[in-house]
Design an enzyme around this catalytic site. Sequence first.
Site, mmCIF file in Angstrom:
data_model
loop_
_atom_site.group_PDB
_atom_site.id
_atom_site.type_symbol
_atom_site.label_atom_id
_atom_site.label_comp_id
_atom_site.label_asym_id
_atom_site.label_seq_id
_atom_site.Cartn_x
_atom_site.Cartn_y
_atom_site.Cartn_z
ATOM 1 N N ASP A 84 24.474 28.042 32.295
ATOM 2 C CA ASP A 84 23.855 29.289 31.811
ATOM 3 C C ASP A 84 22.370 29.355 32.177
ATOM 4 O O ASP A 84 21.650 30.221 31.684
ATOM 5 C CB ASP A 84 24.044 29.432 30.288
ATOM 6 C CG ASP A 84 23.372 28.310 29.497
ATOM 7 O OD1 ASP A 84 22.756 27.405 30.116
ATOM 8 O OD2 ASP A 84 23.458 28.327 28.252
ATOM 9 N N ASP A 118 14.872 15.706 26.204
ATOM 10 C CA ASP A 118 15.472 16.346 25.027
ATOM 11 C C ASP A 118 16.327 15.327 24.283
ATOM 12 O O ASP A 118 16.555 14.222 24.775
ATOM 13 C CB ASP A 118 16.291 17.596 25.426
ATOM 14 C CG ASP A 118 17.228 17.350 26.609
ATOM 15 O OD1 ASP A 118 17.446 16.177 26.976
ATOM 16 O OD2 ASP A 118 17.748 18.321 27.163
ATOM 17 N N GLU A 153 17.680 27.297 25.951
ATOM 18 C CA GLU A 153 18.796 28.199 26.215
ATOM 19 C C GLU A 153 18.286 29.576 26.633
ATOM 20 O O GLU A 153 17.104 29.885 26.465
ATOM 21 C CB GLU A 153 19.645 28.330 24.941
ATOM 22 C CG GLU A 153 20.252 27.022 24.468
ATOM 23 C CD GLU A 153 21.450 26.579 25.307
ATOM 24 O OE1 GLU A 153 21.602 27.049 26.469
ATOM 25 O OE2 GLU A 153 22.241 25.763 24.807
ATOM 26 N N HIS A 173 20.089 26.981 31.588
ATOM 27 C CA HIS A 173 19.132 26.294 30.703
ATOM 28 C C HIS A 173 18.509 25.087 31.399
ATOM 29 O O HIS A 173 19.097 24.500 32.318
ATOM 30 C CB HIS A 173 19.767 25.915 29.362
ATOM 31 C CG HIS A 173 20.743 24.783 29.371
ATOM 32 N ND1 HIS A 173 22.092 24.959 29.157
ATOM 33 C CD2 HIS A 173 20.573 23.457 29.536
ATOM 34 C CE1 HIS A 173 22.700 23.788 29.187
ATOM 35 N NE2 HIS A 173 21.800 22.848 29.427
HETATM 36 C C1 GLP Z 1 22.514 19.150 29.102
HETATM 37 C C2 GLP Z 1 21.072 18.670 29.164
HETATM 38 C C3 GLP Z 1 20.352 19.293 30.318
HETATM 39 C C4 GLP Z 1 21.166 19.153 31.566
HETATM 40 C C5 GLP Z 1 22.460 19.877 31.427
HETATM 41 C C6 GLP Z 1 23.298 19.827 32.681
HETATM 42 O O1 GLP Z 1 22.655 20.341 28.426
HETATM 43 N N1 GLP Z 1 20.347 18.947 27.966
HETATM 44 O O2 GLP Z 1 19.089 18.676 30.452
HETATM 45 O O3 GLP Z 1 20.447 19.670 32.657
HETATM 46 O O4 GLP Z 1 23.155 19.263 30.357
HETATM 47 O O5 GLP Z 1 24.044 18.645 32.673
HETATM 48 P P1 GLP Z 1 24.886 18.130 33.881
HETATM 49 O O6 GLP Z 1 23.906 17.527 34.828
HETATM 50 O O7 GLP Z 1 25.791 17.096 33.286
HETATM 51 O O8 GLP Z 1 25.617 19.275 34.453
#
Ligand code: GLP
Length: 242
Positions: A133, A64, A140, A135
């Site tokens: 949440d 992404d 989302e 995702h």
């Molecule tokens: C972002 C990314 C996700 C990731 C999420 C969790 O929103 N787009 O791909 O999984 O953060 O991040 P973290 O690993 O820092 O908790």
Amino acid sequence: MQVSGADRIGELVGGWIIDLFSDRPDATIGLANGSSPAPVYAHLVEAHRTGRLSMARARAVLLDEYLGLPAGHPRTYRAEIARALLDHVDLAPGALLAPDPSAPDPDAECERFERTLDAIGGIDLQLLGIGADGHIGFNEPGSPLDSRTRVVELHPITRRDNARFFDQPDEVPTRAITQGIATILSAHRIVVIATGPAKASAVARAIEGSVDPALPASALQHHPAVTWVLDTAAAAQLSPRA
Ligand code: GLP
């Protein structure tokens, strides 16, 4: 599988990736951003430094990307993944496939990205994190389970969670391009990493709840080759093993 400590996660998942490229040097890896996969990238950088990993013939694909940050902004996911991994390994120039957030027509850019994924035969191993949440990528809650790469609005919880990476909370973009849920599920193998208590509820619902667009990570139940790598805190709300 439950493991403790970021180093152990890095070693475990990093080891799987080293094995993949050792068996198939031209394999394609799907890279996620966020803090969860960071120990994996640190392990891969060290493995490359010590001659145990080459990505010279590999391809990498970004999951992404934010929309609306100036090109080259240090918080673009392209810049983040470069700092964490790609600047320190021997991936060939041009071997990172990523949505281009500066494309004049973002919707057309999403279609181009999907066609590119098709043309290369998909992703061999996709790394994923999970949002509090539920995702995955930037899909989302409410994202269609058959969604493909597209432009999305970020949920306020996601913007709040990701604000720690920015100087000011209102600098967090409101939109992103993300691989869709169906795009993610087309990877041949998926490894999801989750650590810390903030992920415990989403992890339990994703693994043990019903498949529901309200919790996008639950769609992973439809994939035949998903491995969840959790620390004790992230696994805390799973049912005890019988
Ligand atoms: C972002 C990314 C996700 C990731 C999420 C969790 O929103 N787009 O791909 O999984 O953060 O991040 P973290 O690993 O820092 O908790």
